[in-house]
Write a protein that holds these residues in place. Structure first.
Motif, PDB file in Angstrom:
ATOM      1  N   LEU A  67      51.150  -9.640  80.111  1.00  0.00           N
ATOM      2  CA  LEU A  67      51.010 -10.889  79.369  1.00  0.00           C
ATOM      3  C   LEU A  67      50.217 -10.375  78.115  1.00  0.00           C
ATOM      4  O   LEU A  67      49.459 -11.624  77.399  1.00  0.00           O
ATOM      5  N   TRP A  68      50.158  -9.052  78.139  1.00  0.00           N
ATOM      6  CA  TRP A  68      49.758  -9.227  76.361  1.00  0.00           C
ATOM      7  C   TRP A  68      50.242  -9.287  75.477  1.00  0.00           C
ATOM      8  O   TRP A  68      49.856  -9.448  73.839  1.00  0.00           O
ATOM      9  N   VAL A  86      62.892 -13.482  72.896  1.00  0.00           N
ATOM     10  CA  VAL A  86      63.075 -12.900  74.987  1.00  0.00           C
ATOM     11  C   VAL A  86      62.906 -11.989  74.555  1.00  0.00           C
ATOM     12  O   VAL A  86      62.364 -11.063  74.990  1.00  0.00           O
ATOM     13  N   THR A  87      64.115 -11.256  73.761  1.00  0.00           N
ATOM     14  CA  THR A  87      64.527  -9.759  74.339  1.00  0.00           C
ATOM     15  C   THR A  87      63.393  -8.839  72.738  1.00  0.00           C
ATOM     16  O   THR A  87      63.003  -7.704  73.288  1.00  0.00           O
ATOM     17  N   VAL A  93      57.092  -4.565  75.141  1.00  0.00           N
ATOM     18  CA  VAL A  93      56.414  -4.554  76.614  1.00  0.00           C
ATOM     19  C   VAL A  93      56.917  -3.123  76.603  1.00  0.00           C
ATOM     20  O   VAL A  93      56.376  -1.959  77.047  1.00  0.00           O
ATOM     21  N   ILE A  94      58.388  -2.907  76.525  1.00  0.00           N
ATOM     22  CA  ILE A  94      58.858  -1.164  76.384  1.00  0.00           C
ATOM     23  C   ILE A  94      58.788  -0.712  75.764  1.00  0.00           C
ATOM     24  O   ILE A  94      58.293   0.940  76.296  1.00  0.00           O
ATOM     25  N   ASP A  96      55.733  -0.352  74.522  1.00  0.00           N
ATOM     26  CA  ASP A  96      54.488   0.213  74.328  1.00  0.00           C
ATOM     27  C   ASP A  96      54.294   0.644  76.272  1.00  0.00           C
ATOM     28  O   ASP A  96      53.440   2.222  76.169  1.00  0.00           O
ATOM     29  N   LEU A  97      54.756   0.818  77.016  1.00  0.00           N
ATOM     30  CA  LEU A  97      54.978   1.240  78.165  1.00  0.00           C
ATOM     31  C   LEU A  97      55.512   3.134  77.643  1.00  0.00           C
ATOM     32  O   LEU A  97      55.529   3.894  78.522  1.00  0.00           O
ATOM     33  N   THR A  98      56.526   2.856  76.812  1.00  0.00           N
ATOM     34  CA  THR A  98      57.115   4.496  76.231  1.00  0.00           C
ATOM     35  C   THR A  98      56.139   5.196  75.877  1.00  0.00           C
ATOM     36  O   THR A  98      56.062   5.963  76.599  1.00  0.00           O
ATOM     37  N   ILE A  99      55.374   4.903  75.340  1.00  0.00           N
ATOM     38  CA  ILE A  99      53.823   5.269  74.766  1.00  0.00           C
ATOM     39  C   ILE A  99      53.160   6.312  75.499  1.00  0.00           C
ATOM     40  O   ILE A  99      52.563   6.904  75.189  1.00  0.00           O
ATOM     41  N   TRP A 100      52.907   4.747  76.488  1.00  0.00           N
ATOM     42  CA  TRP A 100      51.861   5.605  77.280  1.00  0.00           C
ATOM     43  C   TRP A 100      52.548   6.282  78.619  1.00  0.00           C
ATOM     44  O   TRP A 100      51.638   6.244  79.954  1.00  0.00           O
ATOM     45  N   LYS A 101      53.665   6.265  78.444  1.00  0.00           N
ATOM     46  CA  LYS A 101      54.367   6.837  79.626  1.00  0.00           C
ATOM     47  C   LYS A 101      53.713   8.381  80.510  1.00  0.00           C
ATOM     48  O   LYS A 101      53.760   8.312  81.980  1.00  0.00           O
ATOM     49  N   LYS A 102      53.418   9.580  80.107  1.00  0.00           N
ATOM     50  CA  LYS A 102      52.127  10.000  80.786  1.00  0.00           C
ATOM     51  C   LYS A 102      50.832   9.522  81.461  1.00  0.00           C
ATOM     52  O   LYS A 102      50.639  10.170  82.014  1.00  0.00           O
ATOM     53  N   ARG A 103      50.824   8.719  80.896  1.00  0.00           N
ATOM     54  CA  ARG A 103      49.772   7.818  81.387  1.00  0.00           C
ATOM     55  C   ARG A 103      50.201   7.275  83.203  1.00  0.00           C
ATOM     56  O   ARG A 103      49.195   7.535  83.760  1.00  0.00           O
TER      57      ARG A 103
END
Length: 109
Positions: A67-68, A86-87, A93-94, A96-103
């Motif tokens: 959503l962000w 779209v890509t 999104v990917i 962001d999630l990679t950066i935050w994966k330790k969370r």
């Protein structure tokens, strides 16, 4: 006052249209494996089922990240005239999630 969607020129740019109803957005949800996103009300948003194979405990954070990035892409298009494919949105999104994966440490069973 009627607001127009900056992406598709729809005459109704409400929050549902921005995140789910705009044709450019619906293809993102399909690619992410959440084809029912457009039919969900605001109240039921958190009860969306995660895509197959995704941990249900991770889904709320992933949903918020999606959503962000949709909001960010919309604002880039409106205010800076930068269009995102779209890509590109999915890649952000990917990222962001990679950066935050330790969370997102999963519980070991």
């Amino acid at each position: 006052m009627t607001t127009f969607c900056g992406k598709c020129s729809s005459t109704c740019e409400d929050r549902h249209h921005i995140f789910f109803g705009c044709p450019s957005i619906s293809s993102i949800w399909l690619r992410l494996g959440v084809p029912t996103a457009a039919s969900v009300s605001d109240d039921d948003l958190c009860s969306l089922h995660p895509p197959h194979g995704l941990d249900k405990d991770l889904w709320p954070a992933i949903l918020l990240t999606i959503l962000w990035r949709l909001w960010d892409a919309r604002n880039s298009a409106i205010f800076r005239h930068e269009r995102s494919a779209v890509t590109q949105i999915i890649a952000r999104v990917i990222d962001d999630l990679t950066i935050w994966k330790k969370r997102f440490r999963l519980k070991k069973t």
